[in-house]
Design an enzyme around this catalytic site. Sequence first.
Site, PDB file in Angstrom:
ATOM      1  CG  HIS A   1      -6.185   2.064   5.080  1.00 39.44           C
ATOM      2  ND1 HIS A   1      -5.732   3.055   5.917  1.00 39.44           N
ATOM      3  CD2 HIS A   1      -5.183   1.172   4.967  1.00 39.44           C
ATOM      4  CE1 HIS A   1      -4.484   2.770   6.304  1.00 39.44           C
ATOM      5  NE2 HIS A   1      -4.133   1.632   5.727  1.00 39.44           N
TER       6      HIS A   1
ATOM      7  CD  GLU B   1      -3.823  -2.208   7.452  1.00 37.91           C
ATOM      8  OE1 GLU B   1      -2.701  -2.439   6.997  1.00 37.91           O
ATOM      9  OE2 GLU B   1      -4.453  -1.177   7.212  1.00 37.91           O
TER      10      GLU B   1
ATOM     11  CB  SER C   1       4.908  -1.264  12.055  1.00 38.32           C
ATOM     12  OG  SER C   1       4.476   0.069  12.259  1.00 38.32           O
TER      13      SER C   1
ATOM     14  N   GLY D   1       2.137   2.592  10.803  1.00 33.46           N
ATOM     15  CA  GLY D   1       3.103   3.680  10.632  1.00 33.46           C
ATOM     16  C   GLY D   1       3.792   4.093  11.915  1.00 33.46           C
TER      17      GLY D   1
ATOM     18  CG  ASN E   1      -1.723   1.234   1.403  1.00 32.86           C
ATOM     19  OD1 ASN E   1      -1.818   2.045   0.480  1.00 32.86           O
ATOM     20  ND2 ASN E   1      -2.337   1.412   2.570  1.00 32.86           N
TER      21      ASN E   1
ATOM     22  CE  LYS F   1      -0.293   3.401   4.728  1.00 32.40           C
ATOM     23  NZ  LYS F   1      -0.280   3.545   6.151  1.00 32.40           N
TER      24      LYS F   1
ATOM     25  N   GLY G   1       2.726  -0.934   4.338  1.00 34.01           N
ATOM     26  CA  GLY G   1       2.734   0.476   3.966  1.00 34.01           C
ATOM     27  C   GLY G   1       4.161   0.971   3.787  1.00 34.01           C
ATOM     28  N   GLY G   2       4.686   1.632   4.801  1.00 30.73           N
ATOM     29  CA  GLY G   2       6.014   2.268   4.744  1.00 30.73           C
ATOM     30  C   GLY G   2       7.099   1.417   4.099  1.00 30.73           C
TER      31      GLY G   2
ATOM     32  CD  GLU H   1      -3.099   5.709   6.608  1.00 27.37           C
ATOM     33  OE1 GLU H   1      -3.041   5.747   5.375  1.00 27.37           O
ATOM     34  OE2 GLU H   1      -2.209   5.195   7.318  1.00 27.37           O
TER      35      GLU H   1
END
Length: 262
Positions: free
Chosen positions: A98, A170, A216, A176, A11, A13, A237-238, A100
Amino acid sequence: MNPRKKIIAANWKMNLTSSEVQPYLETFLLEVNHIDGVDVILIPSFTSIPKASELLEKNPKVRLGAQNFSAHDKGAFTGEVSARMLRDLFVRYVLVGHSERRQHFGETDQIVHQKLRMAHRSEFRPILCVGETQEERKAGKAKQVLEHQLKTALADSSPEDFANTIIAYEPIWAIGTGCTATAEQASEMHHFIREMIKSLASKEVAAKIRLIYGGSVTPANACELLKSPDIDGALVGGASLDPRAFAEIVKAGCSAAVEVRS
Ligand code: PGA
């Protein structure tokens, strides 16, 4: 034997531009060339989808997903992107709910439900995201929160809709933050979700549905998490912004799949 194939999804983002897609894919594909047995899904921003779609057209190894889409078919919805527009670009997966989107864009359980319906109607495979906040966990309400999110999102789903859905657990406190859930914490929640699916759908559907973990995930913790038979993959993600790091996680998924099967 565990019949569920692991999924490793990136993802991105609101990161990486269209011109960064090609260098990313060149590095990533070189790293995972020899890998098999894992479903890899790339979920870039809308503007990077056309480039990714063009480059992946002849590559069955990586499928494309979108981070969101409209709950409406078409019409006067300025700024929105429809399922049909995405299908045209060979996008077949979509993130729904999600945290966010729920936090920053006011997506309610009802909107999440409508988007899930749209995903099924348009023959997308939705990745339904659920998870609790730190406060909810501390108050001992994590399972209650998941139960509510799952029940409202999946209301009126047919057995086929259930089987077609991927659920991403999640925990919001892990997204994150560098603060990953332990394999035990994630497994416990995945087990709980699978039991819920048993009661909402059936034992057969619960055995088939894939439950992935996000929050994470990095090359350093992926092996431990993915080794658990309850965790069918990762939503990253990151760490997915670096093609080599993402490739490492795909490799971890692959070795975990072999271990779980044997
Ligand atoms: P993270 O994000 O890996 O950066 O924690 C995961 C996600 O939000 O899907």
